[in-house]
Design a protein around this motif. Structure first.
Motif, mmCIF file in Angstrom:
data_model
loop_
_atom_site.group_PDB
_atom_site.id
_atom_site.type_symbol
_atom_site.label_atom_id
_atom_site.label_comp_id
_atom_site.label_asym_id
_atom_site.label_seq_id
_atom_site.Cartn_x
_atom_site.Cartn_y
_atom_site.Cartn_z
ATOM 1 N N LEU A 208 -1.340 -14.249 -11.282
ATOM 2 C CA LEU A 208 -0.716 -13.723 -10.589
ATOM 3 C C LEU A 208 -0.590 -13.262 -9.817
ATOM 4 O O LEU A 208 1.477 -13.273 -9.472
ATOM 5 C CB LEU A 208 -1.008 -12.167 -11.096
ATOM 6 C CG LEU A 208 -0.777 -12.212 -13.290
ATOM 7 C CD1 LEU A 208 -1.359 -10.708 -13.622
ATOM 8 C CD2 LEU A 208 0.549 -12.017 -14.102
ATOM 9 N N ILE A 209 -1.223 -13.070 -8.692
ATOM 10 C CA ILE A 209 -0.631 -13.199 -6.978
ATOM 11 C C ILE A 209 -0.216 -14.186 -6.707
ATOM 12 O O ILE A 209 1.240 -14.021 -5.943
ATOM 13 C CB ILE A 209 -2.004 -12.410 -6.349
ATOM 14 C CG1 ILE A 209 -2.645 -11.539 -6.796
ATOM 15 C CG2 ILE A 209 -2.025 -13.090 -4.920
ATOM 16 C CD1 ILE A 209 -2.063 -10.259 -6.746
ATOM 17 N N GLN A 210 -0.403 -15.677 -6.543
ATOM 18 C CA GLN A 210 0.160 -16.643 -6.507
ATOM 19 C C GLN A 210 0.766 -17.451 -6.630
ATOM 20 O O GLN A 210 1.826 -17.520 -6.523
ATOM 21 C CB GLN A 210 -0.828 -17.683 -7.055
ATOM 22 C CG GLN A 210 -2.382 -18.262 -5.596
ATOM 23 C CD GLN A 210 -3.140 -19.106 -6.464
ATOM 24 O OE1 GLN A 210 -2.673 -19.807 -7.424
ATOM 25 N NE2 GLN A 210 -4.553 -18.609 -6.311
ATOM 26 N N GLN A 211 1.262 -16.384 -8.183
ATOM 27 C CA GLN A 211 2.679 -16.936 -9.498
ATOM 28 C C GLN A 211 3.381 -16.412 -8.494
ATOM 29 O O GLN A 211 4.592 -16.584 -8.403
ATOM 30 C CB GLN A 211 2.693 -16.310 -10.725
ATOM 31 C CG GLN A 211 3.874 -16.362 -11.554
ATOM 32 C CD GLN A 211 3.272 -15.689 -12.482
ATOM 33 O OE1 GLN A 211 2.108 -16.017 -13.460
ATOM 34 N NE2 GLN A 211 4.233 -15.041 -13.565
ATOM 35 N N GLU A 212 3.537 -14.847 -7.780
ATOM 36 C CA GLU A 212 4.446 -14.065 -7.758
ATOM 37 C C GLU A 212 4.383 -14.452 -6.214
ATOM 38 O O GLU A 212 5.610 -13.599 -5.518
ATOM 39 C CB GLU A 212 4.594 -12.483 -7.746
ATOM 40 C CG GLU A 212 4.827 -12.313 -9.313
ATOM 41 C CD GLU A 212 5.430 -13.086 -9.878
ATOM 42 O OE1 GLU A 212 6.453 -12.759 -9.731
ATOM 43 O OE2 GLU A 212 5.922 -12.285 -11.363
ATOM 44 N N ALA A 213 3.898 -15.490 -5.493
ATOM 45 C CA ALA A 213 3.695 -15.395 -3.623
ATOM 46 C C ALA A 213 3.494 -14.119 -3.477
ATOM 47 O O ALA A 213 4.386 -13.681 -2.147
ATOM 48 C CB ALA A 213 5.143 -15.964 -3.558
ATOM 49 N N VAL A 214 2.545 -13.112 -3.626
ATOM 50 C CA VAL A 214 1.958 -11.701 -3.132
ATOM 51 C C VAL A 214 1.648 -12.220 -1.276
ATOM 52 O O VAL A 214 0.893 -12.765 -1.522
ATOM 53 C CB VAL A 214 1.325 -11.288 -3.490
ATOM 54 C CG1 VAL A 214 1.080 -9.325 -3.116
ATOM 55 C CG2 VAL A 214 2.245 -10.553 -4.491
ATOM 56 N N THR A 215 1.712 -11.401 -0.747
ATOM 57 C CA THR A 215 1.287 -11.560 0.804
ATOM 58 C C THR A 215 1.133 -10.908 0.938
ATOM 59 O O THR A 215 0.731 -10.365 2.075
ATOM 60 C CB THR A 215 2.379 -12.438 1.982
ATOM 61 O OG1 THR A 215 3.805 -11.503 1.657
ATOM 62 C CG2 THR A 215 3.089 -13.397 1.380
ATOM 63 N N LEU A 216 1.358 -9.182 0.822
ATOM 64 C CA LEU A 216 0.399 -8.073 0.858
ATOM 65 C C LEU A 216 0.383 -7.442 0.047
ATOM 66 O O LEU A 216 1.008 -6.811 -0.601
ATOM 67 C CB LEU A 216 1.499 -7.142 1.573
ATOM 68 C CG LEU A 216 1.384 -5.771 2.449
ATOM 69 C CD1 LEU A 216 0.294 -5.908 2.728
ATOM 70 C CD2 LEU A 216 2.723 -4.788 3.224
ATOM 71 N N CYS A 217 -1.032 -6.611 -0.483
ATOM 72 C CA CYS A 217 -1.327 -6.162 -1.269
ATOM 73 C C CYS A 217 -1.544 -4.195 -0.167
ATOM 74 O O CYS A 217 -2.808 -4.267 0.117
ATOM 75 C CB CYS A 217 -2.687 -6.273 -1.920
ATOM 76 S SG CYS A 217 -2.115 -7.604 -2.594
#
Length: 121
Positions: A28-37
């Protein structure tokens, strides 16, 4: 007991809200290109990927916690990440109260929404 669906819910093009289980799911993190949590808890884990910046807001899910003192720093971090083309996910254990409060603070500060507008989307 039903398991919650794994998903990151879009708040804006650069901001997502989630529960801890979903936020720590690499696909999910990769799918949405998350860069900050932004992890709004004292005990929930961060995703395992070392490519993602991490910010912890160390509060429990308790009405006596002072979440207000984190509003500006979290809103600023979300804005800064978006200005670099990044995507942020804000989460707590269940993705309902603490994480939603941080998202509302961002929407009020940088999208100039009223509390009612920010809360209802």
């Amino acid at each position: 007991m039903l398991q919650p669906q794994l998903q990151l819910c879009k708040v804006t093009n650069a901001l997502f809200i989630s529960n801890a289980r979903s936020a720590c799911t690499d696909d999910l993190i990769q799918q949405e290109a998350v860069t900050l949590c932004i992890n709004v808890s004292k005990q929930q884990p961060f995703p395992e990927s070392s490519r993602i910046a991490a910010l912890r807001v160390p509060v429990y899910d308790d009405p006596s916690e002072d979440l207000y003192r984190y509003f500006d720093s979290c809103a600023d971090a979300i804005r800064d990440e978006a200005s670099k083309g990044g995507h942020t996910v804000v989460y707590c254990k269940n993705g309902r109260s603490r994480s939603a409060t941080i998202c509302v603070a961002y929407l009020m500060k940088y999208r100039k929404l009223s509390l009612a507008e920010a809360f209802t989307g």
